[in-house]
Enzyme design. Structure first.
Site, PDB file in Angstrom:
ATOM      1  N   HIS A   1       0.858  -1.210   0.183  1.00 31.45           N
ATOM      2  CA  HIS A   1      -0.042  -0.005   0.209  1.00 31.45           C
ATOM      3  C   HIS A   1       0.949   1.243   0.073  1.00 31.45           C
ATOM      4  O   HIS A   1       1.897   1.354   0.788  1.00 31.45           O
ATOM      5  CB  HIS A   1      -0.743  -0.122   1.249  1.00 31.45           C
TER       6      HIS A   1
ATOM      7  N   ASP B   1      -7.955  -5.558   0.309  1.00 32.87           N
ATOM      8  CA  ASP B   1      -8.364  -6.350  -0.924  1.00 32.87           C
ATOM      9  C   ASP B   1      -8.078  -7.803  -0.900  1.00 32.87           C
ATOM     10  O   ASP B   1      -8.486  -8.631  -1.502  1.00 32.87           O
ATOM     11  CB  ASP B   1      -7.685  -5.793  -2.496  1.00 32.87           C
TER      12      ASP B   1
HETATM   13  N1  ACO Z   1       4.067  -7.829  -4.868  1.00 28.73           N
HETATM   14  C1  ACO Z   1       5.509  -7.799  -4.913  1.00 28.73           C
HETATM   15  N2  ACO Z   1       6.133  -6.882  -4.906  1.00 28.73           N
HETATM   16  C2  ACO Z   1       5.569  -5.746  -4.540  1.00 28.73           C
HETATM   17  C3  ACO Z   1       4.080  -5.681  -4.082  1.00 28.73           C
HETATM   18  C4  ACO Z   1       3.462  -6.754  -4.203  1.00 28.73           C
HETATM   19  N3  ACO Z   1       2.120  -6.940  -4.222  1.00 28.73           N
HETATM   20  N4  ACO Z   1       3.877  -4.462  -4.097  1.00 28.73           N
HETATM   21  C5  ACO Z   1       4.983  -3.548  -3.872  1.00 28.73           C
HETATM   22  N5  ACO Z   1       5.919  -4.468  -4.180  1.00 28.73           N
HETATM   23  C6  ACO Z   1       7.459  -4.041  -4.435  1.00 28.73           C
HETATM   24  C7  ACO Z   1       7.550  -3.214  -5.683  1.00 28.73           C
HETATM   25  O1  ACO Z   1       8.048  -4.166  -6.583  1.00 28.73           O
HETATM   26  C8  ACO Z   1       8.884  -2.189  -4.980  1.00 28.73           C
HETATM   27  O2  ACO Z   1       9.976  -3.166  -5.011  1.00 28.73           O
HETATM   28  P1  ACO Z   1      11.419  -2.577  -5.569  1.00 28.73           P
HETATM   29  O3  ACO Z   1      11.795  -1.381  -4.453  1.00 28.73           O
HETATM   30  O4  ACO Z   1      12.205  -3.480  -5.605  1.00 28.73           O
HETATM   31  O5  ACO Z   1      11.173  -1.806  -6.880  1.00 28.73           O
HETATM   32  C9  ACO Z   1       8.620  -2.166  -3.804  1.00 28.73           C
HETATM   33  O6  ACO Z   1       7.580  -3.136  -3.355  1.00 28.73           O
HETATM   34  C10 ACO Z   1       7.393  -0.689  -3.772  1.00 28.73           C
HETATM   35  O7  ACO Z   1       6.388  -0.860  -4.360  1.00 28.73           O
HETATM   36  P2  ACO Z   1       5.744   0.419  -5.037  1.00 28.73           P
HETATM   37  O8  ACO Z   1       5.015  -0.320  -6.569  1.00 28.73           O
HETATM   38  O9  ACO Z   1       6.708   1.418  -5.695  1.00 28.73           O
HETATM   39  O10 ACO Z   1       4.839   1.042  -4.241  1.00 28.73           O
HETATM   40  P3  ACO Z   1       3.628   1.979  -4.584  1.00 28.73           P
HETATM   41  O11 ACO Z   1       3.458   2.566  -3.227  1.00 28.73           O
HETATM   42  O12 ACO Z   1       3.973   2.749  -5.767  1.00 28.73           O
HETATM   43  O13 ACO Z   1       2.304   1.020  -4.870  1.00 28.73           O
HETATM   44  C11 ACO Z   1       0.682  -0.691  -4.553  1.00 28.73           C
HETATM   45  C12 ACO Z   1       1.541   0.490  -4.076  1.00 28.73           C
HETATM   46  C13 ACO Z   1       0.040  -0.056  -5.999  1.00 28.73           C
HETATM   47  C14 ACO Z   1      -0.612  -0.896  -3.987  1.00 28.73           C
HETATM   48  C15 ACO Z   1       1.540  -1.983  -4.596  1.00 28.73           C
HETATM   49  O14 ACO Z   1       1.928  -2.223  -3.598  1.00 28.73           O
HETATM   50  C16 ACO Z   1       0.957  -3.008  -5.534  1.00 28.73           C
HETATM   51  O15 ACO Z   1       0.946  -3.111  -6.726  1.00 28.73           O
HETATM   52  N6  ACO Z   1       0.238  -3.989  -4.883  1.00 28.73           N
HETATM   53  C17 ACO Z   1      -0.502  -4.999  -5.443  1.00 28.73           C
HETATM   54  C18 ACO Z   1      -1.949  -4.269  -5.753  1.00 28.73           C
HETATM   55  C19 ACO Z   1      -2.917  -4.198  -4.837  1.00 28.73           C
HETATM   56  O16 ACO Z   1      -3.127  -4.787  -3.771  1.00 28.73           O
HETATM   57  N7  ACO Z   1      -3.392  -3.210  -5.135  1.00 28.73           N
HETATM   58  C20 ACO Z   1      -4.580  -2.485  -4.117  1.00 28.73           C
HETATM   59  C21 ACO Z   1      -4.132  -1.435  -3.044  1.00 28.73           C
HETATM   60  S1  ACO Z   1      -4.930  -1.001  -1.818  1.00 28.73           S
HETATM   61  C22 ACO Z   1      -6.437  -0.130  -2.739  1.00 28.73           C
HETATM   62  O17 ACO Z   1      -6.197   0.526  -3.631  1.00 28.73           O
HETATM   63  C23 ACO Z   1      -7.638  -0.315  -2.503  1.00 28.73           C
END
Ligand code: ACO
Length: 427
Positions: free
Chosen positions: A306, A363
């Site tokens: 998140h 979620d």
């Molecule tokens: N699985 C694996 N790796 C992940 C995940 C995941 N679910 N989420 C984040 N990471 C990793 C990224 O690859 C990144 O790694 P790095 O630093 O080596 O490049 C690091 O964690 C940071 O992640 P970002 O994507 O930069 O974080 P951001 O804050 O931009 O994104 C998000 C947050 C979009 C929610 C992300 O965690 C994600 O895609 N999660 C899965 C989708 C999801 O569950 N979305 C619902 C969120 S709640 C809502 O909106 C209702």
């Protein structure tokens, strides 16, 4: 004297006011920076940018705190109801018993859709995704109800807000009924909000339908937990579209589309599909977690991570517990829940997830409940939209009350310098 920050650029120093929020959060106010210095700030993804001051929802992502209008989400989840929370978010205070009754009555009064709406849905392909159908239908409300579109007229705003909250369950259920070829049901205004939604979704004209109170309570809880989450992607979309003075229906329709994406609300559908794939392919939880960590693999652990929470998402904790309670009460033995629990346990001990502060979000477990009560995967994000609606509306109302300027970010141009047009024959 109020605290300020100083920004030094070359030999010039600019003094910038510091705004302090009621929970001690501090922000440097750069709204006059460009006028004073010619400089803008750059923050792709807005991870460090406050777009507004807001009194609706407070989140402390480090401590895992979420409050609507000051009330902890845990207390609202235990004691309140979705319509009461909707009133709280939009009006700012918990309603008195008579205010709540009046609000409920008005919502009941507006549940029916214009009869011609049936043809809006019937003209869509059978496999239309419910989120596409919902956003189209909410946008279309502006064509059926042109008498309530002026965002500056308080009476028109009230009517459009009540219409939207009342008709959203009807719209969502029509999207579902159309996809499975069942007749659209009329709302039954003897039922309360959630019961009516379940009736619209699962009743047919041929048989009696009784709402299971366990299911109604579970859905009410999920709607409360989804009702607002401050300046997330879809809410910021609603505020941005609303800032152009577009009508409420147009702004909410845009919010529904923003929510649909798998990085946002669409993750609830992705989670259940992920769990089913793991079950279907016989992949172990450990194997899947390894895939999610691999940069060369497109798999992610959906429902994890998140932007704001760097600790447990308090909503996920409540939903996980509800998941066990509801499934037990319904006598459902869910393999998907077992897989979800296993994935969570593995990820929470894995260095990759620990170092990046990735925890289950709202979620991760919600889809297991939706599945247990017979909701098809494609409807999950529409259920999220139903819950988030009062939050979107509260922000739209707040934005107008603040008389915010039109939302219009700047950019740093990195393209070609000026060049002259060359006719195609000479290129
Ligand atoms: N699985 C694996 N790796 C992940 C995940 C995941 N679910 N989420 C984040 N990471 C990793 C990224 O690859 C990144 O790694 P790095 O630093 O080596 O490049 C690091 O964690 C940071 O992640 P970002 O994507 O930069 O974080 P951001 O804050 O931009 O994104 C998000 C947050 C979009 C929610 C992300 O965690 C994600 O895609 N999660 C899965 C989708 C999801 O569950 N979305 C619902 C969120 S709640 C809502 O909106 C209702």
């Amino acid at each position: 004297m109020a605290e300020t920050a100083e920004l030094r650029v070359g030999d010039k120093t600019y003094e910038l006011p510091i705004i302090e929020g009621s929970e001690g959060e501090r922000a440097i106010d750069i709204s006059k920076l460009r006028a004073d210095s010619g400089l803008i700030t750059l923050d792709p993804g807005y991870g460090n940018t406050g777009s507004c001051e807001s009194a609706i929802t407070f989140i402390d992502g480090e401590k895992g705190i979420l409050r609507y209008r000051g009330y902890p989400i845990e207390e609202l989840a235990e004691h309140s109801s979705f319509l009461e929370v909707a009133h709280l978010l939009m009006a700012g205070n918990l309603p008195s018993a008579s205010e709540l009754e009046k609000f409920r009555e008005s919502i009941r009064y507006h549940t029916m859709l214009h009869e011609d709406f049936k043809s809006v849905f019937s003209s869509l392909p059978k496999d239309a995704h419910p989120m596409a159908a919902c956003s189209a239908a909410v946008g279309a409300l502006a064509t059926f109800y042109p008498d309530s579109l002026d965002p500056r007229d308080p009476r028109e705003v009230e009517v459009s807000v009540h219409r939207l909250i009342a008709k959203m369950p009807t719209i969502a259920s029509y999207a579902f009924k159309h996809s499975i070829g069942q007749p659209f049901m009329y709302p039954d205004n003897r039922l309360d909000y959630v019961e009516n939604f379940l009736h619209l979704m699962f009743a047919t004209p041929c048989e009696d339908f009784t709402v299971d109170p366990v299911v109604a309570k579970a859905i009410d809880l999920l709607l409360i937990l989804h009702a607002d989450h401050e300046q997330n992607c879809s809410t910021s979309t609603v505020r941005l579209v609303g800032s152009s003075n577009a009508n409420l229906f147009a702004a909410i329709s845009a919010g529904i589309n923003a929510l649909w994406g798998p990085r946002h609300g669409g993750a609830n559908q992705e989670v259940i599909e992920m769990l089913k794939t793991i079950e279907g392919e016989g992949v172990s939880g450990r194997e899947f977690v390894e895939r999610a960590k691999d940069r060369d693999d497109t798999s992610r652990l959906s429902g994890f991570g998140h932007r704001v929470y760097k600790n447990f998402d308090p909503r996920a904790k409540i939903i996980k517990k509800a998941c066990f309670d509801v499934l037990e009460k319904l006598g459902v033995n869910s393999k998907l829940l077992e897989i979800a629990v296993e994935l969570e346990e593995i990820a929470l001990k894995d260095d990759y997830f620990v170092q990046r502060n990735l925890y289950p979000n709202v979620d991760f477990y919600s889809g297991v409940i939706y599945t247990a009560i017979g909701t098809p995967d494609k409807m999950f994000t529409a259920m999220f939209a139903l819950g988030r609606l009062p939050g979107w509306i509260a922000h739209w109302l707040e934005m107008h009350a603040q008389d915010q300027r039109i939302g219009r970010p700047r950019q740093v141009y990195q393209g070609e310098l000026s060049r002259s047009y060359v006719p195609a024959s000479s290129r």
